[in-house]
Design an enzyme around this catalytic site. Structure first.
Site, PDB file in Angstrom:
ATOM      1  N   LYS A 192       0.850  -1.195   0.000  1.00 46.54           N
ATOM      2  CA  LYS A 192       0.000   0.000   0.000  1.00 46.54           C
ATOM      3  C   LYS A 192       0.882   1.241   0.000  1.00 46.54           C
ATOM      4  O   LYS A 192       1.553   1.531   0.991  1.00 46.54           O
ATOM      5  CB  LYS A 192      -0.918   0.045   1.226  1.00 46.54           C
ATOM      6  CG  LYS A 192      -2.013   1.091   1.030  1.00 46.54           C
ATOM      7  CD  LYS A 192      -2.761   1.435   2.287  1.00 46.54           C
ATOM      8  CE  LYS A 192      -2.219   2.648   2.978  1.00 46.54           C
ATOM      9  NZ  LYS A 192      -2.198   3.892   2.179  1.00 46.54           N
ATOM     10  N   GLU A 267       9.448   1.233  10.940  1.00 47.09           N
ATOM     11  CA  GLU A 267      10.410   2.337  10.783  1.00 47.09           C
ATOM     12  C   GLU A 267       9.618   3.606  11.030  1.00 47.09           C
ATOM     13  O   GLU A 267       8.815   4.017  10.185  1.00 47.09           O
ATOM     14  CB  GLU A 267      10.974   2.350   9.352  1.00 47.09           C
ATOM     15  CG  GLU A 267      11.872   1.180   9.038  1.00 47.09           C
ATOM     16  CD  GLU A 267      13.225   1.271   9.720  1.00 47.09           C
ATOM     17  OE1 GLU A 267      13.633   2.380  10.106  1.00 47.09           O
ATOM     18  OE2 GLU A 267      13.857   0.221   9.877  1.00 47.09           O
ATOM     19  N   CYS A 303      12.499  11.349   8.127  1.00 45.42           N
ATOM     20  CA  CYS A 303      12.663  10.742   9.449  1.00 45.42           C
ATOM     21  C   CYS A 303      14.052  11.019   9.999  1.00 45.42           C
ATOM     22  O   CYS A 303      14.235  11.134  11.195  1.00 45.42           O
ATOM     23  CB  CYS A 303      12.415   9.244   9.356  1.00 45.42           C
ATOM     24  SG  CYS A 303      13.505   8.428   8.185  1.00 45.42           S
ATOM     25  N   GLU A 403       8.062  15.330  16.861  1.00 43.83           N
ATOM     26  CA  GLU A 403       8.517  15.333  15.466  1.00 43.83           C
ATOM     27  C   GLU A 403       7.644  16.324  14.691  1.00 43.83           C
ATOM     28  O   GLU A 403       6.458  16.091  14.488  1.00 43.83           O
ATOM     29  CB  GLU A 403       8.368  13.928  14.869  1.00 43.83           C
ATOM     30  CG  GLU A 403       8.924  13.860  13.466  1.00 43.83           C
ATOM     31  CD  GLU A 403       8.705  12.519  12.784  1.00 43.83           C
ATOM     32  OE1 GLU A 403       7.565  12.000  12.837  1.00 43.83           O
ATOM     33  OE2 GLU A 403       9.656  12.008  12.180  1.00 43.83           O
TER      34      GLU A 403
HETATM   35  P1  NAD Z   1       1.618   8.083   8.169  1.00 42.56           P
HETATM   36  O1  NAD Z   1       1.865   7.213   9.347  1.00 42.56           O
HETATM   37  O2  NAD Z   1       0.575   9.113   8.246  1.00 42.56           O
HETATM   38  O3  NAD Z   1       1.252   7.183   6.896  1.00 42.56           O
HETATM   39  C1  NAD Z   1       2.098   6.132   6.490  1.00 42.56           C
HETATM   40  C2  NAD Z   1       1.265   5.085   5.773  1.00 42.56           C
HETATM   41  O4  NAD Z   1       0.355   4.495   6.690  1.00 42.56           O
HETATM   42  C3  NAD Z   1       0.433   5.644   4.626  1.00 42.56           C
HETATM   43  O5  NAD Z   1       0.434   4.713   3.558  1.00 42.56           O
HETATM   44  C4  NAD Z   1      -0.951   5.752   5.259  1.00 42.56           C
HETATM   45  O6  NAD Z   1      -2.007   5.701   4.327  1.00 42.56           O
HETATM   46  C5  NAD Z   1      -0.950   4.531   6.144  1.00 42.56           C
HETATM   47  N1  NAD Z   1      -1.926   4.561   7.244  1.00 42.56           N
HETATM   48  C6  NAD Z   1      -2.439   5.648   7.865  1.00 42.56           C
HETATM   49  N2  NAD Z   1      -3.323   5.246   8.826  1.00 42.56           N
HETATM   50  C7  NAD Z   1      -3.334   3.892   8.794  1.00 42.56           C
HETATM   51  C8  NAD Z   1      -4.037   2.880   9.534  1.00 42.56           C
HETATM   52  N3  NAD Z   1      -4.899   3.188  10.494  1.00 42.56           N
HETATM   53  N4  NAD Z   1      -3.799   1.594   9.224  1.00 42.56           N
HETATM   54  C9  NAD Z   1      -2.917   1.258   8.268  1.00 42.56           C
HETATM   55  N5  NAD Z   1      -2.244   2.146   7.523  1.00 42.56           N
HETATM   56  C10 NAD Z   1      -2.437   3.453   7.784  1.00 42.56           C
HETATM   57  O7  NAD Z   1       3.047   8.729   7.791  1.00 42.56           O
HETATM   58  P2  NAD Z   1       3.413   9.726   6.595  1.00 42.56           P
HETATM   59  O8  NAD Z   1       2.894  11.084   6.899  1.00 42.56           O
HETATM   60  O9  NAD Z   1       3.112   9.114   5.278  1.00 42.56           O
HETATM   61  O10 NAD Z   1       5.008   9.721   6.749  1.00 42.56           O
HETATM   62  C11 NAD Z   1       5.653  10.474   7.702  1.00 42.56           C
HETATM   63  C12 NAD Z   1       6.123   9.637   8.876  1.00 42.56           C
HETATM   64  O11 NAD Z   1       6.914   8.558   8.406  1.00 42.56           O
HETATM   65  C13 NAD Z   1       7.019  10.419   9.798  1.00 42.56           C
HETATM   66  O12 NAD Z   1       6.711  10.120  11.131  1.00 42.56           O
HETATM   67  C14 NAD Z   1       8.410   9.932   9.437  1.00 42.56           C
HETATM   68  O13 NAD Z   1       9.369  10.100  10.443  1.00 42.56           O
HETATM   69  C15 NAD Z   1       8.142   8.503   9.125  1.00 42.56           C
HETATM   70  N6  NAD Z   1       9.199   7.935   8.290  1.00 42.56           N
HETATM   71  C16 NAD Z   1      10.078   7.057   8.863  1.00 42.56           C
HETATM   72  C17 NAD Z   1      11.123   6.527   8.112  1.00 42.56           C
HETATM   73  C18 NAD Z   1      12.110   5.555   8.721  1.00 42.56           C
HETATM   74  O14 NAD Z   1      12.800   4.879   7.970  1.00 42.56           O
HETATM   75  N7  NAD Z   1      12.216   5.466  10.039  1.00 42.56           N
HETATM   76  C19 NAD Z   1      11.260   6.877   6.763  1.00 42.56           C
HETATM   77  C20 NAD Z   1      10.341   7.783   6.218  1.00 42.56           C
HETATM   78  C21 NAD Z   1       9.309   8.290   6.998  1.00 42.56           C
END
Ligand code: NAD
Length: 503
Positions: A192, A267, A303, A403
């Site tokens: 997804k 992650e 991140c 964050e």
């Molecule tokens: P997010 O958690 O809002 O969304 C990530 C994914 O999860 C999306 O595909 C979203 O549609 C899905 N999602 C949302 N609610 C869900 C649910 N209830 N059940 C299942 N899936 C769901 O994050 P974002 O805004 O897309 O990305 C930013 C975040 O990602 C930041 O916190 C960042 O630090 C983190 N990030 C971490 C890394 C790492 O390697 N540690 C890398 C990139 C981003």
């Protein structure tokens, strides 16, 4: 004049998206779609299906059949290696259009394409890297511990059906870091993408199909967290959830995994510190590199951004002056303009969230050095925030703890090594950290004391063979390297008596 990116849609041939289930592209069962609005202009760019619970069920069943009965988990190592290398090569050949699609998705500027970690080239290298493990990671033959003569062997077997959930900010690398080890290990996948970065991911999937992946091995469900993501993480036939995204959703995944005890890799976010000592090789460079992580390309929506600068009092003013200068040098706007260095925020919700953090930081007593406002004129319709530096931040302020995921640096003074380490570790997160010093002993002493997954001494870079992940609430498990491959396997023990008596 208002910024427009729509002409690039036709140039790159962007089509509305579809689901990919069991080797066929199709719409959602109920025909519902999501309209993607461009972060820099607010324009509608394209539509893709919102996968319903029944679409997710179809995708998981296809992956389940492909795992239980299909050829991929049973394929020869050579076959998997060849496909992964072929795909890596295809990615490299299609770099240009993938970058353009990304610019239409998340508005990461084309100028950022040369930065290694989030590039198409790095994603290709991740596939090559994991192809290398396929014929090298196996089990062991172990001697009898007691009793009669017997043979005991361990096998690494694919973990099963993997739900891979991506965020929007680095689609090439994050797709690769999940899909490459999962395919290398022989798993099948339901992927997804983020609803804020779908078109470039769909093109990566088209190229994987072109590389010759059998039907059902990779399935794609598009749509937001609710209903699509939620249906995926709760599906009983999913064996493992591999997630990159926010801590809030990570927690929901852990809760949802309890029912069927799914394996989980997470992650998550960070509030990573940079520690700048007075003997840093170049204070200006340390400031610009740190500021670069919260401005260049992703505007701090990374991140790994080093969003807390812990700076020794002796070099504090020098650091602040260089950070302010760097903030002023950042250009933002049309991602297709070669002179643009940074993106807007991904959506209006994130824009409001970041502006809220900035307002509350000032109320709490942090000193706004630069930024904190939105540009107007032709950029007014985009989600832009000027690069922002706060000085005199206390580590217990919200701006130092949460964050922000925006172009905001919090600068905190310290007076001793012990104080620097204490402040650095005083956080719920533990993803990354930076140490700037010319003293190698101090560098390693401090690096070993920091509770973070990746510590860069005078700079850092993500690479395919290096484990990457978080301590504390920044995640569970590691991506990159051998441990990432092993995270898509189960360890099985098989034993056989060689005499009449086993024990
Ligand atoms: P997010 O958690 O809002 O969304 C990530 C994914 O999860 C999306 O595909 C979203 O549609 C899905 N999602 C949302 N609610 C869900 C649910 N209830 N059940 C299942 N899936 C769901 O994050 P974002 O805004 O897309 O990305 C930013 C975040 O990602 C930041 O916190 C960042 O630090 C983190 N990030 C971490 C890394 C790492 O390697 N540690 C890398 C990139 C981003």
């Amino acid at each position: 004049m208002t910024l427009t990116v729509r002409p690039h849609r036709d140039e790159v041939g962007l089509k509305d998206g579809q689901l990919y289930v069991d080797g066929a592209w199709r719409p959602a069962a109920d025909g519902a779609t999501w309209t993607h609005l461009h972060p820099a202009s607010g324009e509608p760019i394209g539509e893709f299906p919102i996968a319903t619970m029944s679409d997710v069920d179809d995708a998981v069943l296809a992956a389940r059949r492909a795992f239980d009965d299909g050829p991929w988990p049973r394929s020869r190592a050579g076959q998997r290696i060849q496909l992964l290398h072929r795909y890596a090569q295809l990615l490299r050949e299609h770099t240009d259009e993938l970058q353009r699609l990304q610019a239409l998705d998340n508005s990461i500027p084309l100028s950022f394409g040369g930065v290694y970690a989030p590039s198409v080239g790095a994603a290709a290298d991740v596939f090559d890297h994991h192809a290398g493990w396929v014929d090298k990671v196996g089990g062991q033959t172990l001697p009898p511990y007691q009793g009669g003569d017997h043979l005991a062997m361990t096998f690494r077997e694919p973990i099963g059906v993997v739900a891979a959930i991506l965020p929007w900010n680095a689609p090439f690398l994050l797709f690769a870091q999940k899909v490459a080890p999962a395919l290398a290990a022989g798993c099948t996948i339901v992927l997804k993408p983020s609803e804020y970065c779908t078109f470039s991911v769909l093109h990566m999937v088209e190229l994987l199909v072109e590389a010759g992946l059998p039907d059902g091995v990779l399935n794609v469900v598009t749509g937001p967290g609710d209903p699509t993501g939620a249906a995926l993480i709760t599906h009983p036939l999913v064996d493992k959830v591999s997630f990159t995204g926010s801590r809030a959703v990570g927690r929901r995944i852990v809760e949802a995994s309890a029912g069927t005890l799914k394996r989980v890799s997470l992650e998550l976010g960070g509030k990573s510190p940079t520690l700048v000592f007075p003997d840093a090789p170049d204070i200006g460079l340390a400031a610009m590199t740190t500021m670069g992580t919260v401005t260049m390309g992703l505007s701090g929506q990374a991140c790994v951004a080093h969003t807390r600068a812990l700076v020794h009092r002796e070099v504090y003013d020098q650091f602040l002056a260089a950070a302010e200068m760097m903030a002023g040098a950042i250009t933002y706007g049309d991602p297709f303009d070669a002179g643009v260095l940074a993106s807007p925020l991904i959506n209006t919700r994130q824009l409001d969230r970041v502006l809220g953090f900035i307002e509350r930081a000032q109320e709490a007593g942090a000193k706004l050095v630069t930024g904190g406002t939105r540009p107007d004129g032709e950029l007014a319709a985009g989600n832009f925030v000027r690069p922002t530096v706060f000085a005199d931040v206390a580590n217990d302020m919200e701006i130092a703890r949460e964050e922000v995921f925006g172009p905001v640096l919090a600068v905190i003074p310290f007076a001793s090594d012990d104080e620097a380490v204490r402040l650095a570790n005083d956080t719920e997160y533990g993803l990354g950290a930076g140490v700037y010093t010319s003293d190698a002993k101090r560098a390693f002493r401090v690096a070993r004391r920091l509770r973070a997954g990746t510590v860069g001494i005078n700079g850092f870079q993500l690479e395919p063979h290096l484990p990457f992940g978080g301590f504390k609430q920044s995640g569970l498990g590691r991506e990159g390297g051998r441990s990432a491959f092993e995270a898509y396997t189960e360890l099985k023990t098989v034993m056989m008596p060689l005499t009449e008596e086993l024990m």
